[in-house]
Design an enzyme around this catalytic site. Structure first.
Site, PDB file in Angstrom:
ATOM      1  N   CYS A 120      35.376   7.873  -7.713  1.00 33.14           N
ATOM      2  CA  CYS A 120      36.687   7.737  -6.836  1.00 33.14           C
ATOM      3  C   CYS A 120      37.396   6.505  -6.309  1.00 33.14           C
ATOM      4  CB  CYS A 120      36.344   8.652  -5.705  1.00 33.14           C
ATOM      5  SG  CYS A 120      35.743  10.243  -5.914  1.00 33.14           S
ATOM      6  N   HIS A 284      41.957   7.322  -0.435  1.00 32.80           N
ATOM      7  CA  HIS A 284      41.284   8.480  -1.478  1.00 32.80           C
ATOM      8  C   HIS A 284      41.292   9.482  -0.554  1.00 32.80           C
ATOM      9  CE1 HIS A 284      38.841  10.561  -4.009  1.00 32.80           C
ATOM     10  NE2 HIS A 284      37.589  10.336  -3.133  1.00 32.80           N
ATOM     11  N   ASN A 314      40.416  17.085  -4.080  1.00 30.55           N
ATOM     12  CA  ASN A 314      39.902  15.522  -4.323  1.00 30.55           C
ATOM     13  C   ASN A 314      40.226  15.218  -5.776  1.00 30.55           C
ATOM     14  OD1 ASN A 314      38.310  13.427  -4.974  1.00 30.55           O
ATOM     15  ND2 ASN A 314      36.705  13.894  -3.591  1.00 30.55           N
TER      16      ASN A 314
HETATM   17  N1  ACO Z   1      31.750  28.015   1.899  1.00 30.60           N
HETATM   18  C1  ACO Z   1      30.799  28.459   2.518  1.00 30.60           C
HETATM   19  N2  ACO Z   1      29.534  28.007   3.088  1.00 30.60           N
HETATM   20  C2  ACO Z   1      29.291  26.900   2.466  1.00 30.60           C
HETATM   21  C3  ACO Z   1      29.970  26.139   1.376  1.00 30.60           C
HETATM   22  C4  ACO Z   1      31.286  26.688   1.325  1.00 30.60           C
HETATM   23  N3  ACO Z   1      32.118  26.179   0.312  1.00 30.60           N
HETATM   24  N4  ACO Z   1      29.328  24.943   1.088  1.00 30.60           N
HETATM   25  C5  ACO Z   1      28.459  24.984   1.688  1.00 30.60           C
HETATM   26  N5  ACO Z   1      28.184  26.013   2.634  1.00 30.60           N
HETATM   27  C6  ACO Z   1      27.149  26.480   3.567  1.00 30.60           C
HETATM   28  C7  ACO Z   1      25.857  25.759   3.194  1.00 30.60           C
HETATM   29  O1  ACO Z   1      25.253  26.595   2.228  1.00 30.60           O
HETATM   30  C8  ACO Z   1      25.212  25.699   4.503  1.00 30.60           C
HETATM   31  O2  ACO Z   1      24.553  26.850   4.861  1.00 30.60           O
HETATM   32  P1  ACO Z   1      23.307  27.038   5.526  1.00 30.60           P
HETATM   33  O3  ACO Z   1      23.475  26.590   6.738  1.00 30.60           O
HETATM   34  O4  ACO Z   1      22.979  28.553   5.516  1.00 30.60           O
HETATM   35  O5  ACO Z   1      22.265  26.411   4.663  1.00 30.60           O
HETATM   36  C9  ACO Z   1      26.234  25.322   5.553  1.00 30.60           C
HETATM   37  O6  ACO Z   1      27.434  25.576   4.731  1.00 30.60           O
HETATM   38  C10 ACO Z   1      26.111  23.965   5.826  1.00 30.60           C
HETATM   39  O7  ACO Z   1      26.065  23.299   4.664  1.00 30.60           O
HETATM   40  P2  ACO Z   1      26.424  21.495   4.954  1.00 30.60           P
HETATM   41  O8  ACO Z   1      26.262  20.880   3.586  1.00 30.60           O
HETATM   42  O9  ACO Z   1      25.846  21.082   6.012  1.00 30.60           O
HETATM   43  O10 ACO Z   1      28.042  21.664   5.126  1.00 30.60           O
HETATM   44  P3  ACO Z   1      29.094  20.569   5.903  1.00 30.60           P
HETATM   45  O11 ACO Z   1      29.279  20.898   7.244  1.00 30.60           O
HETATM   46  O12 ACO Z   1      28.159  19.053   5.826  1.00 30.60           O
HETATM   47  O13 ACO Z   1      30.270  20.563   5.208  1.00 30.60           O
HETATM   48  C11 ACO Z   1      31.231  19.289   3.421  1.00 30.60           C
HETATM   49  C12 ACO Z   1      30.103  20.286   3.744  1.00 30.60           C
HETATM   50  C13 ACO Z   1      32.656  19.767   3.545  1.00 30.60           C
HETATM   51  C14 ACO Z   1      31.089  18.880   1.749  1.00 30.60           C
HETATM   52  C15 ACO Z   1      30.680  18.039   4.252  1.00 30.60           C
HETATM   53  O14 ACO Z   1      29.594  17.433   4.023  1.00 30.60           O
HETATM   54  C16 ACO Z   1      31.685  16.720   3.961  1.00 30.60           C
HETATM   55  O15 ACO Z   1      32.825  16.604   4.266  1.00 30.60           O
HETATM   56  N6  ACO Z   1      31.170  16.020   3.106  1.00 30.60           N
HETATM   57  C17 ACO Z   1      31.793  14.684   2.443  1.00 30.60           C
HETATM   58  C18 ACO Z   1      31.485  14.890   1.231  1.00 30.60           C
HETATM   59  C19 ACO Z   1      32.876  14.630   0.350  1.00 30.60           C
HETATM   60  O16 ACO Z   1      34.175  14.858   0.881  1.00 30.60           O
HETATM   61  N7  ACO Z   1      32.915  14.750  -0.809  1.00 30.60           N
HETATM   62  C20 ACO Z   1      33.984  14.532  -1.833  1.00 30.60           C
HETATM   63  C21 ACO Z   1      33.629  14.061  -3.008  1.00 30.60           C
HETATM   64  S1  ACO Z   1      33.081  12.673  -3.220  1.00 30.60           S
HETATM   65  C22 ACO Z   1      33.858  11.539  -2.968  1.00 30.60           C
HETATM   66  O17 ACO Z   1      35.239  11.604  -3.213  1.00 30.60           O
HETATM   67  C23 ACO Z   1      33.736  10.397  -2.527  1.00 30.60           C
END
Ligand code: ACO
Length: 357
Positions: A120, A284, A314
């Site tokens: 990215c 980004h 993204n």
């Molecule tokens: N829909 C519904 N539930 C979901 C989804 C979804 N799409 N994805 C995960 N969950 C669930 C998980 O299974 C988990 O369930 P559980 O508690 O029963 O086990 C729960 O939601 C919480 O999961 P987390 O992974 O802890 O979710 P979080 O609140 O951290 O949100 C997210 C996930 C949005 C990806 C967050 O971690 C984030 O913003 N991370 C940054 C990563 C990012 O932006 N990556 C982009 C690509 S990399 C880059 O560009 C650099």
């Protein structure tokens, strides 16, 4: 003197995919996705290749196709490009490079081409590398002129940076944690060295070891065996190969927010500027929450940030170039304004550049 952006373009595939459509494939919903990511729709390539997307963005940046932004009137001749740099994770072929495929399509017959793998951060690494090439060539040419000899290195006056991605081919569409985040598309800028003007005011790139596999994607071809392996050799390695991108969401969030602040501060300091001097931040677009976090930390209103994640998702290294192009085409920044582009991603890579438009 400096590397001036003289053209900018973007290209997105035709097919829009809504959060509700994803909810029909995996256990997720619009109500879960929007507050956590800011994404409402993304564009997914069903018929377009990376070459199609990259070439269209490039032709728009050159003014050879409608829909781009040019600093001056008139289209730029592709034959005047000395170099094409393509940050990508999803080139259509291992070789020729994606940059070479775009070169052929747009008729940039004099350009030296190569791809960059920096996930990215491709937008920032691409612009920073192009700027280093342009400045290095200017230095070399000045020395040659003073000594009355030919330059010792390739002459580089114009560079096309075109990031093109079809992340939909790296995504595991059964993995709800990642498939909701990504989209396809391309963004491009043409940079030209000008003695009397400044453009890229500063740049900063950094790498951190990803020992915890925070952002990871194995190479699928590593699973192939050679005729020289003893029976069973390499089986364990092949067994563990996963052809899809994987992400430790919360670890990425921590890395991304820290990298965004650190790199922005570093690039601004190198330029001798403060956040107040920046007309528009075009970061980004990994997740809207990361951008909101940075805005809060810098005590800036969200209007100072170009947000496109709601309708493109993204798009890895192309994201910030698409954001910059949208801002230029909409007149949110114009000549003389200052843009700050910060990015972070797999590698772990991160960086920032400050640009006078
Ligand atoms: N829909 C519904 N539930 C979901 C989804 C979804 N799409 N994805 C995960 N969950 C669930 C998980 O299974 C988990 O369930 P559980 O508690 O029963 O086990 C729960 O939601 C919480 O999961 P987390 O992974 O802890 O979710 P979080 O609140 O951290 O949100 C997210 C996930 C949005 C990806 C967050 O971690 C984030 O913003 N991370 C940054 C990563 C990012 O932006 N990556 C982009 C690509 S990399 C880059 O560009 C650099």
């Amino acid at each position: 003197m400096g590397s001036v952006i003289i053209g900018s373009g973007r290209s997105l595939p035709k097919r829009t995919v809504t959060n509700d459509e994803l909810g029909a494939i995996v256990d997720t919903s619009d109500e879960w996705i929007v507050p956590r990511t800011g994404i409402r729709t993304r564009q997914i390539a069903t018929e377009e290749t990376c070459t199609d997307l990259g070439a269209e963005a490039a032709l728009r940046a050159l003014g050879q196709a409608a829909g781009g932004w040019q600093r001056e009137e008139g289209a730029i001749d592709p034959a005047t490009l000395d170099m094409i740099i393509c940050p990508t994770l999803t080139a259509d072929t291992h070789f020729p490079s994606q940059a070479a495929r775009i070169r052929e399509r747009i008729g940039a017959e004099n350009a030296v081409c190569y791809d960059m793998s920096c996930a990215c951060s491709g937008c920032v690494y691409g612009i920073s590398t192009a700027d280093l090439m342009l400045a290095g060539s200017a230095f070399d040419r000045a020395g040659a002129e003073a000594a009355g000899r030919v330059p010792r290195r390739n002459v580089v006056r114009r560079v096309l940076v075109v990031a093109a991605e079809r992340l939909s081919r790296l995504v595991d569409w059964d993995d709800r944690a990642t498939c909701i985040l990504f989209g396809d598309g391309a963004g491009a800028v043409v940079l030209e060295w000008r003695d009397g003007e400044d453009g890229v005011l500063s740049s900063y790139m950094e790498n951190t070891d990803d020992t915890a596999r925070t952002l990871w994607c194995d190479s699928a071809f590593c699973a192939r065996e050679t005729p020289f392996a003893a029976e069973g050799e390499g089986a364990a390695e092949r067994e563990g190969l996963d052809p899809y991108m994987r992400m430790a969401g919360q670890a990425v969030f921590k890395f991304a927010t820290a990298a965004m602040m650190r790199c922005t501060e570093e690039a601004l300091e190198r330029a001798g500027l403060s956040v107040e001097d920046v007309t528009l931040f075009t970061p980004h677009q990994a997740n809207e929450r990361i951008i909101r976090y940075a805005a809060k930390k810098m005590d800036l209103p969200m209007e100072r940030f170009q947000l496109i994640i709601d309708h493109v998702g993204n798009v890895s290294g192309a994201s910030a170039l698409i954001a910059l192009n949208e801002a230029l085409c909409d007149g949110k920044i114009t000549q003389g304004d200052i843009a700050c582009m910060t990015a972070f991603g797999g590698g772990l890579t991160a960086g920032s550049c400050v640009i006078r438009i």
